[in-house]
Scaffold this motif. Structure first.
Motif, PDB file in Angstrom:
ATOM      1  N   THR A 126      41.678  36.299  46.155  1.00  0.00           N
ATOM      2  CA  THR A 126      41.528  36.154  44.705  1.00  0.00           C
ATOM      3  C   THR A 126      42.675  36.840  43.972  1.00  0.00           C
ATOM      4  N   GLY A 127      43.280  36.134  43.022  1.00  0.00           N
ATOM      5  CA  GLY A 127      44.378  36.685  42.241  1.00  0.00           C
ATOM      6  C   GLY A 127      44.415  36.066  40.866  1.00  0.00           C
ATOM      7  N   LEU A 128      45.506  36.327  40.155  1.00  0.00           N
ATOM      8  CA  LEU A 128      45.624  35.810  38.799  1.00  0.00           C
ATOM      9  C   LEU A 128      45.596  34.288  38.751  1.00  0.00           C
ATOM     10  N   LEU A 129      46.171  33.659  39.765  1.00  0.00           N
ATOM     11  CA  LEU A 129      46.267  32.202  39.782  1.00  0.00           C
ATOM     12  C   LEU A 129      45.382  31.562  40.842  1.00  0.00           C
ATOM     13  N   SER A 130      44.584  32.362  41.514  1.00  0.00           N
ATOM     14  CA  SER A 130      43.758  31.839  42.600  1.00  0.00           C
ATOM     15  C   SER A 130      42.345  32.404  42.512  1.00  0.00           C
ATOM     16  N   ASN A 131      41.367  31.512  42.447  1.00  0.00           N
ATOM     17  CA  ASN A 131      39.962  31.924  42.391  1.00  0.00           C
ATOM     18  C   ASN A 131      39.139  31.095  43.381  1.00  0.00           C
ATOM     19  N   ASP A 164      32.884  34.918  40.821  1.00  0.00           N
ATOM     20  CA  ASP A 164      32.650  36.345  40.578  1.00  0.00           C
ATOM     21  C   ASP A 164      31.324  36.776  41.198  1.00  0.00           C
ATOM     22  N   ASP A 213      38.289  46.172  45.349  1.00  0.00           N
ATOM     23  CA  ASP A 213      39.634  45.619  45.538  1.00  0.00           C
ATOM     24  C   ASP A 213      39.741  44.865  46.857  1.00  0.00           C
ATOM     25  N   LYS A 224      38.594  41.210  46.757  1.00  0.00           N
ATOM     26  CA  LYS A 224      39.550  40.276  46.172  1.00  0.00           C
ATOM     27  C   LYS A 224      40.602  39.862  47.202  1.00  0.00           C
TER      28      LYS A 224
END
Length: 288
Positions: free
Chosen positions: A171-176, A180, A163, A166
């Motif tokens: 890193t989030g749902l809308l940000s990468n 990975d 965690d 991230k």
């Protein structure tokens, strides 16, 4: 692997610091963040070496492939270890670059050892000047926040690090901002750290007051911080640095996370190169 001897532990065993030393020219020493190793500087090592600098990066005690003594997880010891690196490699006119927890080493070294051998310093996403909220540091972070981190590490260090990675890179749902694969690499690097050192050093970087150390810095100083750093917010760290180092140049990377050395590597590399060369950082910053 190459190692520098940084004294002995409580049992008389040598404390060895894993390090890398590339290139020739003006020396730049890179000091990593928590709970990683010098390998986090992969892109900076390459960029700085290719521009004609001698680049040294080492891993502090308790982390990576360095020795893992039970004791010595405090900033006086860390600063003495940094001194061992500079002395044993006989480095002169050094640029010190400290990331996050590593900014604490830079500050304490300058205060404790009078800035010996150092020409200039850079703080990137640094924990300085003082993170913990106290009566004389009301802008700091509540102790409860750090206590929860320690609880998470004790409960399930591997889940915590997953965690943490991230949040580290934003890193989030809308940000990468990173792949990975980079997240997996980062977690593996951090898992190598000694569990006790991981916890004890977290107490050190969250509770150590560097304000007096910073006032001793008279050399050129660069401060870089991400505007979207949620782990070490700029408002309690980077933005406050000029109070204690008035001549420091503060540059905020808008939208950048704590671990900006990968998603913002091109900009960071250019700014560090410009700084080491003695150029105008603001002209570099204005291009972004």
């Amino acid at each position: 692997m190459s190692f520098i001897k940084a004294g002995r532990d409580a049992h008389g065993n040598d404390v060895l610091l894993d390090y890398i030393d590339h290139g020739q020219g003006k020396p730049v020493v890179l000091i990593h963040g928590w709970p990683a190793s010098y390998k986090m500087w992969e892109y900076q090592l390459t960029a700085l070496t290719e521009r004609g600098f001698r680049v040294i990066a080492y891993t502090r005690r308790g982390f990576g492939n360095s020795s893992k003594p039970y004791e010595g997880n405090d900033y006086d010891t860390y600063a003495d270890d940094l001194k061992a690196v500079l002395d044993q490699l006989d480095l002169q006119d050094v640029t010190l670059v400290g990331f996050s927890m590593g900014g604490g080493e830079v500050a304490r070294y300058m205060g404790r050892h009078g800035g010996a051998r150092v020409r200039q310093v850079a703080f990137v996403s640094s924990v300085t000047p003082f993170l913990l909220k106290t009566t004389d540091n009301p802008e700091g972070v509540d102790r409860e926040t750090f206590d929860k981190m320690i609880e998470g590490l004790k409960k399930d260090r591997f889940s915590f690090l997953q965690d943490f990675g991230k949040d580290f890179y934003g890193t989030g749902l809308l940000s990468n901002p990173v792949s990975d694969a980079t997240l997996t690499w980062t977690q593996a690097m951090c898992e190598v750290a000694d569990p006790h050192a991981t916890i004890a050093s977290a107490r050190a970087w969250s509770e150590t007051d560097f304000r007096q150390d910073l006032t001793t810095i008279k050399v050129p100083t660069l401060v870089i911080h991400g505007g979207d750093d949620t782990l070490v917010p700029a408002k309690v760290s980077g933005e406050r640095m000029t109070r204690y180092v008035p001549h420091a140049e503060f540059i905020e990377y808008a939208g950048a996370p704590h671990g900006l050395f990968i998603p913002d590597k091109d900009r960071l590399n250019r700014d560090l190169i410009t700084f080491v060369q003695g150029g105008d950082i603001q002209k570099t910053a204005d291009r972004y």
